[in-house]
Design a protein around this motif. Structure first.
Motif, PDB file in Angstrom:
ATOM      1  N   UNK A  92      22.946  -4.259  -2.012  1.00 31.34           N
ATOM      2  CA  UNK A  92      23.150  -3.047  -1.209  1.00 31.34           C
ATOM      3  C   UNK A  92      24.537  -2.436  -1.344  1.00 31.34           C
ATOM      4  N   UNK A  93      25.556  -3.256  -1.601  1.00 28.82           N
ATOM      5  CA  UNK A  93      26.922  -2.713  -1.664  1.00 28.82           C
ATOM      6  C   UNK A  93      27.237  -2.129  -3.034  1.00 28.82           C
ATOM      7  N   UNK A  94      26.420  -2.443  -4.028  1.00 25.56           N
ATOM      8  CA  UNK A  94      26.660  -1.918  -5.374  1.00 25.56           C
ATOM      9  C   UNK A  94      26.035  -0.531  -5.508  1.00 25.56           C
ATOM     10  N   UNK A  95      26.513   0.237  -6.470  1.00 21.70           N
ATOM     11  CA  UNK A  95      25.940   1.572  -6.659  1.00 21.70           C
ATOM     12  C   UNK A  95      24.535   1.457  -7.250  1.00 21.70           C
ATOM     13  N   UNK A  96      23.824   2.569  -7.120  1.00 22.34           N
ATOM     14  CA  UNK A  96      22.490   2.672  -7.708  1.00 22.34           C
ATOM     15  C   UNK A  96      22.555   2.379  -9.208  1.00 22.34           C
ATOM     16  N   UNK A  97      23.556   2.977  -9.852  1.00 26.03           N
ATOM     17  CA  UNK A  97      23.629   2.844 -11.313  1.00 26.03           C
ATOM     18  C   UNK A  97      23.931   1.389 -11.713  1.00 26.03           C
ATOM     19  N   UNK A 140      22.362   0.402  -0.727  1.00 28.30           N
ATOM     20  CA  UNK A 140      21.991   0.191   0.667  1.00 28.30           C
ATOM     21  C   UNK A 140      21.872   1.477   1.469  1.00 28.30           C
ATOM     22  N   UNK A 141      22.428   2.588   0.943  1.00 29.75           N
ATOM     23  CA  UNK A 141      22.353   3.855   1.672  1.00 29.75           C
ATOM     24  C   UNK A 141      21.048   4.594   1.372  1.00 29.75           C
ATOM     25  N   UNK A 151      14.239  -0.297  -7.809  1.00 33.14           N
ATOM     26  CA  UNK A 151      13.799  -1.645  -8.220  1.00 33.14           C
ATOM     27  C   UNK A 151      12.805  -1.565  -9.385  1.00 33.14           C
ATOM     28  N   UNK A 152      11.893  -0.590  -9.316  1.00 30.77           N
ATOM     29  CA  UNK A 152      10.910  -0.445 -10.404  1.00 30.77           C
ATOM     30  C   UNK A 152      11.616  -0.038 -11.695  1.00 30.77           C
ATOM     31  N   UNK A 153      12.579   0.872 -11.577  1.00 31.82           N
ATOM     32  CA  UNK A 153      13.335   1.300 -12.760  1.00 31.82           C
ATOM     33  C   UNK A 153      14.124   0.124 -13.336  1.00 31.82           C
ATOM     34  N   UNK A 154      14.737  -0.647 -12.462  1.00 30.04           N
ATOM     35  CA  UNK A 154      15.521  -1.806 -12.919  1.00 30.04           C
ATOM     36  C   UNK A 154      14.625  -2.790 -13.682  1.00 30.04           C
TER      37      UNK A 154
END
Ligand SMILES: Nc1ncnc2c1ncn2[C@@H]1O[C@H](COP(=O)(O)OP(=O)(O)OP(=O)(O)O)[C@@H](O)[C@H]1O
Ligand SMILES: [Mg+2]
Length: 257
Positions: A92-97, A140-141, A151-154
């Protein structure tokens, strides 16, 4: 299409308690199989024995005919088996990218690996506009539905041979739920092989080529998605108002496999 994944008489459990009592399932290359069943039936446990998070007791799990049972989760990941767990799994604390790039950590060891990860991430950002739009936001935001898309993209970053999706629509509001099923439908159209666990039986079976009903650690029924949707036993137990499952006792007259 050739068989990609096969479970033969698989037993598994936690400590002394056996949860799967001999599960048989096959999944062809390019097929979407939706596994439904009541809470506690063992659906997530099936996914865990495929991804290797849980050891098989008796029986076998085979990928393209090769037994997986002795392989670690990491070795299975390297063979292309990627699991998206039931609970939220982004950092949650990491960026989306950065969360997206984490999907490629297995490829990250070399400069060419890193370049490939960036290439794939850029390609995924075309497909999932959210990744570019919210690139620098902390994961997390994001809303629950947005997090599920990330999550699906990851998971896709590894270009998986087999995706294990554990109740991707759970806890989401209707619009986000539809977005999840739209994504699953698009992946199916791309020819991805997916083992999908869903409480939302109606949408799950509609998105699937085939379905299987798991009850008390055994597969009780299998059929095409359409057959199971039309089956009165499935309708009575799993297609109640709103398509939410009803926790009832298994029907003793269910056809045994
Ligand atoms: N880590 C664990 N330790 C001990 N028992 C567990 C563990 N995980 C699951 N179980 C038990 O195993 C059984 C099957 O659990 P599982 O999570 O596979 O069910 P499920 O079909 O995915 O249910 P749900 O629809 O609620 O997600 C349940 O009785 C559960 O309590
Ligand atoms: Mg579960």
């Amino acid at each position: 299409m050739p068989v990609l994944l096969e479970l033969r008489g698989v037993t598994a459990g936690y400590g002394a308690g056996e949860v799967l009592h001999g599960v048989d399932l096959t999944l062809d290359q390019g097929e979407v199989l939706c596994l439904i069943g009541p809470n506690g039936a063992g659906k997530s446990t099936v996914l865990r024995v495929v991804s290797g998070l849980l050891r098989t007791g008796r029986g076998r799990v085979l990928l393209r005919g090769e037994p997986l049972d002795r392989l670690s989760p990491r070795e299975r990941l390297l063979r292309g088996i990627v699991q998206v767990p039931q609970e939220r799994s982004l950092f949650p604390a990491m960026t989306v990218w950065d969360n997206l790039l984490m999907g490629g950590y297995l490829l990250d060891g070399t400069r060419s690996g890193r370049r490939e990860v960036r290439r794939r991430a850029d390609a995924l950002a075309e497909r999932f506009p959210l990744l570019a739009e919210r690139r620098r936001a902390s994961a997390g935001s994001l809303s629950g539905g947005e997090q599920k898309q990330v999550e699906l993209a990851r998971a896709l970053l590894l270009e998986p041979a087999l995706m294990l999706l554990d109740e991707p629509s759970i806890g989401l509001e209707p619009r986000a739920r539809r977005a999840v099923f739209d994504t699953v439908g698009a992946l199916a159209a791309d020819g991805r092989t997916i083992l999908l666990v869903e409480q939302n039986a109606r949408s799950g079976l509609a998105a699937a080529d085939r379905g299987a009903v798991l009850e008390s650690g055994r597969v009780r029924l299998t059929g095409s998605g359409a057959e199971l949707l039309a089956d009165p036993r499935v309708a009575r137990l799993y297609l109640g108002a709103g398509g939410e499952p009803q926790a009832q006792q298994p029907d003793p007259h269910s056809r045994e496999r």
